[in-house]
Design a protein around this motif. Structure first.
Motif, PDB file in Angstrom:
ATOM      1  N   ARG A   8       0.800  -1.225   0.000  1.00 26.24           N
ATOM      2  CA  ARG A   8       0.000   0.000   0.000  1.00 26.24           C
ATOM      3  C   ARG A   8       0.835   1.279   0.000  1.00 26.24           C
ATOM      4  NH1 ARG A   8      -2.866  -2.537   4.626  1.00 26.24           N
ATOM      5  NH2 ARG A   8      -4.648  -3.731   3.822  1.00 26.24           N
ATOM      6  N   ILE A   9       2.119   1.183   0.265  1.00 22.69           N
ATOM      7  CA  ILE A   9       2.987   2.360   0.339  1.00 22.69           C
ATOM      8  C   ILE A   9       4.003   2.276  -0.797  1.00 22.69           C
ATOM      9  CG2 ILE A   9       4.568   3.696   1.753  1.00 22.69           C
ATOM     10  CD1 ILE A   9       1.785   3.625   2.911  1.00 22.69           C
ATOM     11  N   LEU A  10       3.871   3.183  -1.751  1.00 24.71           N
ATOM     12  CA  LEU A  10       4.666   3.120  -2.973  1.00 24.71           C
ATOM     13  C   LEU A  10       5.713   4.233  -2.985  1.00 24.71           C
ATOM     14  CD1 LEU A  10       1.835   2.409  -5.579  1.00 24.71           C
ATOM     15  CD2 LEU A  10       3.109   0.797  -4.131  1.00 24.71           C
ATOM     16  N   ALA A  11       6.971   3.839  -3.111  1.00 22.60           N
ATOM     17  CA  ALA A  11       8.081   4.788  -3.162  1.00 22.60           C
ATOM     18  C   ALA A  11       8.532   4.992  -4.593  1.00 22.60           C
ATOM     19  CB  ALA A  11       9.248   4.262  -2.317  1.00 22.60           C
ATOM     20  N   ASP A  12       9.093   6.169  -4.846  1.00 20.89           N
ATOM     21  CA  ASP A  12       9.724   6.439  -6.138  1.00 20.89           C
ATOM     22  C   ASP A  12      11.187   6.777  -5.879  1.00 20.89           C
ATOM     23  OD1 ASP A  12       9.956   9.205  -5.485  1.00 20.89           O
ATOM     24  OD2 ASP A  12       7.932   9.578  -6.211  1.00 20.89           O
ATOM     25  N   PRO A  13      11.985   7.026  -6.913  1.00 20.21           N
ATOM     26  CA  PRO A  13      13.411   7.266  -6.691  1.00 20.21           C
ATOM     27  C   PRO A  13      13.722   8.425  -5.755  1.00 20.21           C
ATOM     28  CG  PRO A  13      13.013   6.761  -8.997  1.00 20.21           C
ATOM     29  CD  PRO A  13      11.671   6.893  -8.359  1.00 20.21           C
ATOM     30  N   ALA A  14      12.821   9.405  -5.637  1.00 21.11           N
ATOM     31  CA  ALA A  14      13.088  10.565  -4.781  1.00 21.11           C
ATOM     32  C   ALA A  14      12.629  10.370  -3.341  1.00 21.11           C
ATOM     33  CB  ALA A  14      12.412  11.809  -5.357  1.00 21.11           C
ATOM     34  N   THR A  15      11.872   9.309  -3.069  1.00 24.70           N
ATOM     35  CA  THR A  15      11.307   9.103  -1.740  1.00 24.70           C
ATOM     36  C   THR A  15      12.393   8.910  -0.694  1.00 24.70           C
ATOM     37  OG1 THR A  15       9.307   8.106  -2.661  1.00 24.70           O
ATOM     38  CG2 THR A  15       9.805   7.626  -0.359  1.00 24.70           C
ATOM     39  N   SER A  16      12.189   9.550   0.456  1.00 23.87           N
ATOM     40  CA  SER A  16      13.120   9.403   1.572  1.00 23.87           C
ATOM     41  C   SER A  16      12.345   9.080   2.844  1.00 23.87           C
ATOM     42  CB  SER A  16      13.928  10.686   1.782  1.00 23.87           C
ATOM     43  OG  SER A  16      14.676  10.627   2.988  1.00 23.87           O
ATOM     44  N   LEU A 145       7.254  14.193   5.929  1.00 22.89           N
ATOM     45  CA  LEU A 145       8.437  13.824   5.167  1.00 22.89           C
ATOM     46  C   LEU A 145       8.635  14.790   4.004  1.00 22.89           C
ATOM     47  CD1 LEU A 145       8.066   9.930   5.010  1.00 22.89           C
ATOM     48  CD2 LEU A 145       9.786  11.224   6.294  1.00 22.89           C
ATOM     49  N   ALA A 146       9.887  15.101   3.735  1.00 24.02           N
ATOM     50  CA  ALA A 146      10.187  16.006   2.628  1.00 24.02           C
ATOM     51  C   ALA A 146       9.847  15.371   1.290  1.00 24.02           C
ATOM     52  CB  ALA A 146      11.666  16.391   2.680  1.00 24.02           C
ATOM     53  N   HIS A 147      10.053  14.075   1.185  1.00 24.00           N
ATOM     54  CA  HIS A 147       9.755  13.343  -0.054  1.00 24.00           C
ATOM     55  C   HIS A 147       9.022  12.054   0.324  1.00 24.00           C
ATOM     56  CE1 HIS A 147      12.452  16.104  -2.153  1.00 24.00           C
ATOM     57  NE2 HIS A 147      13.349  15.857  -1.212  1.00 24.00           N
ATOM     58  N   PRO A 148       7.720  12.168   0.606  1.00 21.26           N
ATOM     59  CA  PRO A 148       6.983  11.014   1.123  1.00 21.26           C
ATOM     60  C   PRO A 148       6.628  10.013   0.023  1.00 21.26           C
ATOM     61  CG  PRO A 148       5.502  12.858   0.833  1.00 21.26           C
ATOM     62  CD  PRO A 148       6.876  13.367   0.510  1.00 21.26           C
ATOM     63  N   PRO A 149       6.333   8.792   0.419  1.00 20.30           N
ATOM     64  CA  PRO A 149       5.784   7.817  -0.534  1.00 20.30           C
ATOM     65  C   PRO A 149       4.301   8.083  -0.734  1.00 20.30           C
ATOM     66  CG  PRO A 149       5.891   6.845   1.623  1.00 20.30           C
ATOM     67  CD  PRO A 149       6.491   8.234   1.760  1.00 20.30           C
ATOM     68  N   ARG A 150       3.687   7.329  -1.635  1.00 24.12           N
ATOM     69  CA  ARG A 150       2.246   7.436  -1.870  1.00 24.12           C
ATOM     70  C   ARG A 150       1.516   6.306  -1.154  1.00 24.12           C
ATOM     71  NH1 ARG A 150       0.447   6.479  -6.905  1.00 24.12           N
ATOM     72  NH2 ARG A 150       2.376   5.442  -7.558  1.00 24.12           N
ATOM     73  N   PHE A 151       0.399   6.661  -0.523  1.00 25.41           N
ATOM     74  CA  PHE A 151      -0.466   5.668   0.112  1.00 25.41           C
ATOM     75  C   PHE A 151      -1.545   5.287  -0.884  1.00 25.41           C
ATOM     76  CE2 PHE A 151      -4.352   5.023   2.875  1.00 25.41           C
ATOM     77  CZ  PHE A 151      -4.008   3.736   3.272  1.00 25.41           C
ATOM     78  N   VAL A 152      -1.555   4.022  -1.321  1.00 24.27           N
ATOM     79  CA  VAL A 152      -2.498   3.559  -2.336  1.00 24.27           C
ATOM     80  C   VAL A 152      -3.221   2.321  -1.797  1.00 24.27           C
ATOM     81  CG1 VAL A 152      -2.805   2.854  -4.739  1.00 24.27           C
ATOM     82  CG2 VAL A 152      -0.929   4.391  -4.129  1.00 24.27           C
ATOM     83  N   PRO A 153      -4.325   2.511  -1.071  1.00 27.84           N
ATOM     84  CA  PRO A 153      -5.063   1.354  -0.550  1.00 27.84           C
ATOM     85  C   PRO A 153      -5.768   0.608  -1.666  1.00 27.84           C
ATOM     86  CG  PRO A 153      -6.273   3.371  -0.120  1.00 27.84           C
ATOM     87  CD  PRO A 153      -4.950   3.787  -0.712  1.00 27.84           C
ATOM     88  N   GLU A 154      -6.021  -0.659  -1.439  1.00 32.50           N
ATOM     89  CA  GLU A 154      -6.738  -1.459  -2.423  1.00 32.50           C
ATOM     90  C   GLU A 154      -8.166  -0.951  -2.588  1.00 32.50           C
ATOM     91  OE1 GLU A 154      -6.689  -3.860   1.485  1.00 32.50           O
ATOM     92  OE2 GLU A 154      -5.479  -2.335   0.445  1.00 32.50           O
ATOM     93  N   ALA A 155      -8.757  -1.213  -3.752  1.00 33.72           N
ATOM     94  CA  ALA A 155     -10.069  -0.666  -4.081  1.00 33.72           C
ATOM     95  C   ALA A 155     -11.130  -1.076  -3.065  1.00 33.72           C
ATOM     96  CB  ALA A 155     -10.477  -1.102  -5.483  1.00 33.72           C
ATOM     97  N   ALA A 156     -11.086  -2.335  -2.613  1.00 31.01           N
ATOM     98  CA  ALA A 156     -12.101  -2.808  -1.662  1.00 31.01           C
ATOM     99  C   ALA A 156     -12.068  -2.007  -0.374  1.00 31.01           C
ATOM    100  CB  ALA A 156     -11.884  -4.291  -1.374  1.00 31.01           C
TER     101      ALA A 156
END
Length: 305
Positions: A8-16, A145-156
């Motif tokens: 549920r927590i998605l990081a990208d290259p900039a995430t810290s 966080l300066a560069h947070p991850p994204r919170f992506v819960p499942e559709a249900a």
């Protein structure tokens, strides 16, 4: 080093997970502070045997069936299955603990879990501050966080209207019970059934988290992570099994937290009773799960670190 992601927590290259600042969270702080102040000032004046019994009973139901089983083991980790009405009842009871709404609990837990799985994380997520500062941080503040991850819960989860309603009204859910308790037992039941219960539950949750992320017995280590889980045997019964936190770090999707002989886990006992009634099924245990990457066994008794 780039941050990894979790379901549920998605990081990208900039995430810290380390860069950020702790800021005051007014709504949370006023809620926790108000309940704590009411408990400290009113409880001594309104203590009766019936009120204390109400506090113990409602704390047991909301913390065990609600928080530990409904929110933690089911909604967050999906460590067992249940009919929708049972799931919603358990989650509702967990919301009555007064910590957050269901979405807030999932995001709070998953963000902390994600941070602790990295090679390094901010001291707030690691409970790395001193005792009093950590109490302030965890119960009255939030980490930006300066560069947070994204919170992506499942559709249900994200599209459930029942959960959305609880999220929007989680503080107000105390009001019907406050009216009921006052109508039955007057001020003693109101004080001990609402602010005392909430203040003790929230403070206890922080305290157990503070202790089990710093030191104590361990049966397992997860190499390469910023934070290890430790066990707190003295609190096993009053936390309904949640104090076996070293086991939980090792096997997060296990419905059973007390894995070794003698590790009392009342939440697991309740689940076994519900399974006999046909109300839950597919109770996951470590034998049903893939080990975490980096998981290393220390031994049944563990070692104090």
């Amino acid at each position: 080093m780039p941050c990894s992601s979790t379901p549920r927590i998605l990081a990208d290259p900039a995430t810290s997970a380390t860069e950020g600042r702790v800021v005051w969270a007014p709504a949370r702080s006023l809620w926790v502070g108000g309940m704590t102040l009411a408990a400290l000032t009113l409880a001594p004046a309104y203590v009766t045997p019936g009120a204390v019994a109400l506090f113990l009973a409602t704390s047991a139901v909301t913390l065990c069936a609600g928080h530990s089983i409904g929110l933690h083991r089911l909604l967050i980790h999906r460590s067992f299955s249940a009919p929708l009405w049972v799931e919603r009842l358990l989650v509702y009871l967990g919301t009555l603990v007064g910590m957050a709404g269901p979405f807030g609990m999932v995001q709070l837990h998953d963000t902390r879990d994600w941070a602790q799985r990295q090679a390094a994380c901010h001291p707030l997520h690691a409970h790395g501050a001193g005792f009093l500062r950590d109490a302030w941080w965890q119960m009255h503040s939030r980490l930006v966080l300066a560069h947070p991850p994204r919170f992506v819960p499942e559709a249900a989860l994200a599209r459930d209207p029942f959960l959305a309603g609880l999220e929007a009204t989680w503080m107000a859910q105390q009001l019907p019970w406050a009216v009921l308790f006052y109508g039955i037992g007057g001020m003693p039941w109101l004080v001990w059934g609402i602010p005392v219960r909430i203040a003790v539950g929230l403070t206890g949750h922080w305290l157990v988290g503070h202790l089990t992320h710093r030191r104590g017995p361990q049966g397992w280590v997860v190499d390469g992570t910023a934070v290890q889980g430790h066990d707190l045997p003295a609190a096993a019964l009053v936390t309904f099994g949640e104090a076996w936190h070293g086991n939980h770090h090792a096997w997060p999707e296990s419905a059973r937290l007390g894995l070794e002989p003698g590790q009392h886990d009342p939440g697991w006992w309740v689940l076994l009773a519900l399974r006999r009634l046909g109300l839950v099924w597919d109770l996951k245990q470590p034998v049903d799960l893939e080990p975490r990457v980096g998981l290393r066994r220390l031994g049944p008794a563990g070692a104090t670190r």
